[in-house]
Motif scaffolding. Structure first.
Motif, PDB file in Angstrom:
ATOM      1  N   ARG A 161       0.811  -1.219   0.000  1.00 16.03           N
ATOM      2  CA  ARG A 161       0.000   0.000   0.000  1.00 16.03           C
ATOM      3  C   ARG A 161       0.845   1.270   0.000  1.00 16.03           C
ATOM      4  NH1 ARG A 161      -2.300  -0.643   6.213  1.00 16.03           N
ATOM      5  NH2 ARG A 161      -0.274  -1.015   7.205  1.00 16.03           N
TER       6      ARG A 161
ATOM      7  N   GLY B 168      -8.901   2.638   4.905  1.00 18.93           N
ATOM      8  CA  GLY B 168      -9.046   3.958   5.490  1.00 18.93           C
ATOM      9  C   GLY B 168      -8.313   5.010   4.672  1.00 18.93           C
ATOM     10  N   GLU B 169      -8.337   6.232   5.197  1.00 24.82           N
ATOM     11  CA  GLU B 169      -7.719   7.365   4.522  1.00 24.82           C
ATOM     12  C   GLU B 169      -6.384   7.687   5.182  1.00 24.82           C
ATOM     13  OE1 GLU B 169      -8.825   8.762   1.847  1.00 24.82           O
ATOM     14  OE2 GLU B 169     -10.719   7.654   1.755  1.00 24.82           O
ATOM     15  N   SER B 170      -5.337   7.799   4.350  1.00 28.76           N
ATOM     16  CA  SER B 170      -4.019   8.164   4.841  1.00 28.76           C
ATOM     17  C   SER B 170      -3.204   8.727   3.690  1.00 28.76           C
ATOM     18  CB  SER B 170      -3.300   6.960   5.457  1.00 28.76           C
ATOM     19  OG  SER B 170      -1.976   7.293   5.826  1.00 28.76           O
ATOM     20  N   SER B 171      -2.465   9.792   3.975  1.00 29.17           N
ATOM     21  CA  SER B 171      -1.622  10.391   2.940  1.00 29.17           C
ATOM     22  C   SER B 171      -0.434   9.504   2.590  1.00 29.17           C
ATOM     23  CB  SER B 171      -1.115  11.758   3.413  1.00 29.17           C
ATOM     24  OG  SER B 171      -0.373  11.623   4.630  1.00 29.17           O
TER      25      SER B 171
ATOM     26  N   LYS C 228      -2.166   6.194  -4.061  1.00 31.08           N
ATOM     27  CA  LYS C 228      -3.467   6.374  -4.706  1.00 31.08           C
ATOM     28  C   LYS C 228      -3.709   5.334  -5.796  1.00 31.08           C
ATOM     29  CE  LYS C 228      -4.219  10.060  -2.257  1.00 31.08           C
ATOM     30  NZ  LYS C 228      -5.228  10.050  -1.164  1.00 31.08           N
TER      31      LYS C 228
ATOM     32  N   ASP D 270     -14.449   0.155   3.920  1.00 25.09           N
ATOM     33  CA  ASP D 270     -14.498   1.576   3.574  1.00 25.09           C
ATOM     34  C   ASP D 270     -15.902   1.992   3.135  1.00 25.09           C
ATOM     35  OD1 ASP D 270     -11.830   1.967   4.162  1.00 25.09           O
ATOM     36  OD2 ASP D 270     -11.141   1.583   2.112  1.00 25.09           O
TER      37      ASP D 270
ATOM     38  N   ARG E  20     -18.862   4.686   4.869  1.00 24.36           N
ATOM     39  CA  ARG E  20     -19.611   5.731   4.158  1.00 24.36           C
ATOM     40  C   ARG E  20     -21.116   5.514   4.308  1.00 24.36           C
ATOM     41  NH1 ARG E  20     -15.572   4.619   0.227  1.00 24.36           N
ATOM     42  NH2 ARG E  20     -17.094   3.450  -1.035  1.00 24.36           N
TER      43      ARG E  20
ATOM     44  N   TYR F 200      -5.013   2.329  12.794  1.00 24.89           N
ATOM     45  CA  TYR F 200      -4.453   2.910  11.579  1.00 24.89           C
ATOM     46  C   TYR F 200      -4.250   1.828  10.520  1.00 24.89           C
ATOM     47  CZ  TYR F 200      -0.985   4.939   8.427  1.00 24.89           C
ATOM     48  OH  TYR F 200      -0.302   5.375   7.307  1.00 24.89           O
TER      49      TYR F 200
END
Length: 609
Positions: A121, A160-163, A167, A201, A205, A276
């Motif tokens: 990832r 989840g969302e992580s910088s 992408k 995910d 939502r 996380y």
């Protein structure tokens, strides 16, 4: 006597230093071969395909064998670095050896239950991802005729969302491993592979918008849309019996916290938690949606590292009388070593077509649990005791090498005679007093004058000694006889000649003429003089034991004593130069013992693994 000397010589050769070191080398070579490679083959001695259970159902069809691998988590060589040591290097070697043994089971299909790559990832470059996949394929080599199906895990595509997450991770996974959601038909069964991280995910939502699954509009190409399409295609929405479905998900389904995982689990149970980039169970509503929509015959999951075997119960209002009310789920053990488990493992699944089953209640599939070696137990129970034993043996042979050389030196009947310096011919007086000494001392010698009368041998009695004489001619055995020879006779006042003293060197010191003089030419230093030098660093304890006063003193070693551990300062020489210190010899012997084992380990690993 010759028999005794021969036996001593044979025993000395068996217990010699070189023989012991060679035995230690052989011992460590065998130990490394077994602990690093042999245990992997031995662990599979009880691992067999569960075909026997299917034959009991009356089927004559040959089962289709499916190998289930969960959480291999191959490290990225560019991020973890290339090293022969460390956790990542040892984990990669373990995976490589485990896979080379597992492939000997000859599966027909291989299913990977997620977390194929440990850091997939995080890869942002396609070139790096391609090299990562090449590394994976280089380790997990298998016949091209065997199909492989991959289920995405949270370490593969992220959760989840992580910088920090890439992408394009799903794009890379789809390109190199296949679709994240897919279904195949195999041996009369329908195998469903779902994107569990994507399902979590989308569930977040849906829950954030406050909608139920019945009113939720699935995302295009998402896992919820895929599950609904499979149910419609198979007629599952009408609760009819159709082709058996086996569901594969990386994340286990939801269950109560008190649910037992069976006796094959090492410790604890699966409990709901999230953090996380991970979630160790699907939500309750998501689990109900999946089971109610697909109605699988069995579920296989991963991610938890440890094994778990449990059964989901569906409410009676959700099913009709013809549908199953219980669904078994098996969480497969991790294939890579982990601190959470002692023994990694994998799962074997055998399938037969449903129409080949004679018994109406016979099963169309069966699975078996297999384990790989326990590396922690191998180190604690085998390597560590062997290392301690080797250290004790090497210390024993190096702590006093001179003593062992004298003890284990080869003796022969003539060795003492050959090695002894020539002595003067025996005379009548040489039986007791002689001027020959086997070792000449460089210290103070005996005085050269006559002994005082008080220490001379009394002349009142004769002193006899025994000498070996040849028997008279005609003796039956020609054996020596002992006959007394008087050396001193009564009335003989001969003073002892200084030449009869053991030393051949004379000094100017003379014996005192009187008996009351007790002076000595040399004195030893007072014991307290040396103790006072380290008194401030030492510790003493005085006590009385068995009527006598005792003292125990503990003091740190001096620089000279420490120096002697590394190199001796005497002038004696060994066969290969000057005598060396104990630690130097111990280090050399340790390297000599370990080198053949290390070479064997590297050679076998390079040739076969």
């Amino acid at each position: 006597m010759s028999f005794i000397h021969e036996r001593r010589a044979r025993n000395s050769r068996l217990l010699s230093r070189n023989t012991t070191i060679n035995l230690l080398r052989f011992f460590w070579v065998v130990l490394v071969i077994w602990c690093e490679f042999g245990v992997f083959f031995y662990s599979l001695s009880d691992c067999k395909w569960p075909d026997k259970e299917l034959k009991e159902a009356g089927s004559t069809e040959k089962p289709t064998r499916v190998l289930l691998i969960s959480d291999p988590q191959l490290p990225n060589p560019r991020r973890s670095g290339i090293s022969w040591f460390g956790y990542h290097a040892s984990s990669t070697r373990y995976i490589r050896k485990g896979w080379s043994v597992v492939t000997r089971l000859h599966p027909h299909v291989v299913v990977w239950l997620g977390d194929t790559l440990a850091s997939g990832r995080y890869v942002t470059s396609e070139d790096e991802y391609e090299n990562y996949v090449d590394e994976f394929k280089g380790i997990f080599t298998i016949d091209k005729s065997v199909p492989n199906y991959f289920v995405p895990g949270n370490r593969d595509v992220g959760l989840g969302e992580s910088s920090a997450f890439s992408k394009n991770t799903r794009k890379y996974f789809t390109e190199y491993f296949g679709p994240v959601n897919q279904e195949i038909d195999l041996a009369g069964h329908r195998l469903i592979f779902i994107d569990a991280p994507g399902l979590v995910d989308e569930d977040y939502r849906r829950h954030g918008m406050g909608k139920q699954y019945e009113t939720w509009t699935p995302a295009a190409g998402g896992p919820i849309e895929f599950i609904a399409s499979v149910a419609i295609k198979g007629g599952r929405s009408l609760h009819t019996l159709d082709v058996p479905i086996i569901l594969f998900s990386h994340i286990p389904l939801s269950r109560p916290a008190s649910t037992s995982c069976g006796p094959l689990r090492e410790k604890g149970s699966i409990r709901a938690s999230a953090g996380y980039g991970y979630q160790n169970m699907l939500g309750k509503e998501t689990t109900r949606f999946v089971l109610h929509t697909l109605r699988p015959a069995a579920v296989f999951s991963g991610d938890n590292r440890d094994y778990c075997d449990m059964t989901h119960q569906l409410p009676g209002t959700d099913v009709n009388v013809l549908a199953k009310t219980s669904i078994r789920e098996v969480t497969v053990k991790s294939f890579s070593p982990s601190s959470h488990i002692r023994r990694p493992g994998f799962q074997l699944l055998s399938l037969i077509p449903p129409d080949s089953v004679v018994s109406p209640h016979g099963s169309t599939f069966a699975d078996a649990h297999c384990l790989l070696p326990d590396t922690f137990r191998i180190f604690n129970s085998i390597y560590l005791p062997a290392l301690v034993l080797t250290a004790i043996v090497l210390l024993y042979f190096n702590i006093s090498p001179d003593r062992h050389r004298r003890r284990f030196s080869t003796l022969s009947p003539d060795s003492a005679t050959r090695s002894r310096p020539s002595s003067p011919p025996p005379g009548p007086e040489s039986a007791i007093w002689t001027n020959w000494s086997p070792r000449r001392s460089s210290g103070p010698t005996s005085p050269g004058s006559a002994l005082p009368p008080s220490v001379r041998v009394p002349s009142a009695k004769e002193i006899f000694t025994f000498r070996a004489l040849s028997s008279a001619p005609g003796s039956p055995h020609d054996s020596p006889l002992l006959s007394p020879i008087p050396l001193f006779h009564a009335g003989h006042e001969d003073e002892m000649d200084p030449a009869h003293y053991p030393s051949q060197h004379h000094s100017d010191h003379v014996w005192p003429s009187g008996e009351d003089v007790h002076e000595a030419p040399l004195f030893l230093p007072s014991p307290s003089a040396r103790r006072s030098e380290r008194k401030w660093l030492s510790w003493s304890w005085s006590f009385v034991f068995r009527g006598r006063r005792r003292r125990i003193t503990i003091a740190p070693p001096t620089w000279g004593e420490i120096k002697k551990l590394y190199a001796s300062d005497n002038g004696d020489s060994m066969s290969r130069g000057k005598r060396r210190g104990m630690l130097w010899r111990l280090g050399g012997d340790s390297v000599s013992v370990a080198l053949p084992a290390v070479v064997t380990w590297a050679l076998i690993g390079w040739l076969f693994f």
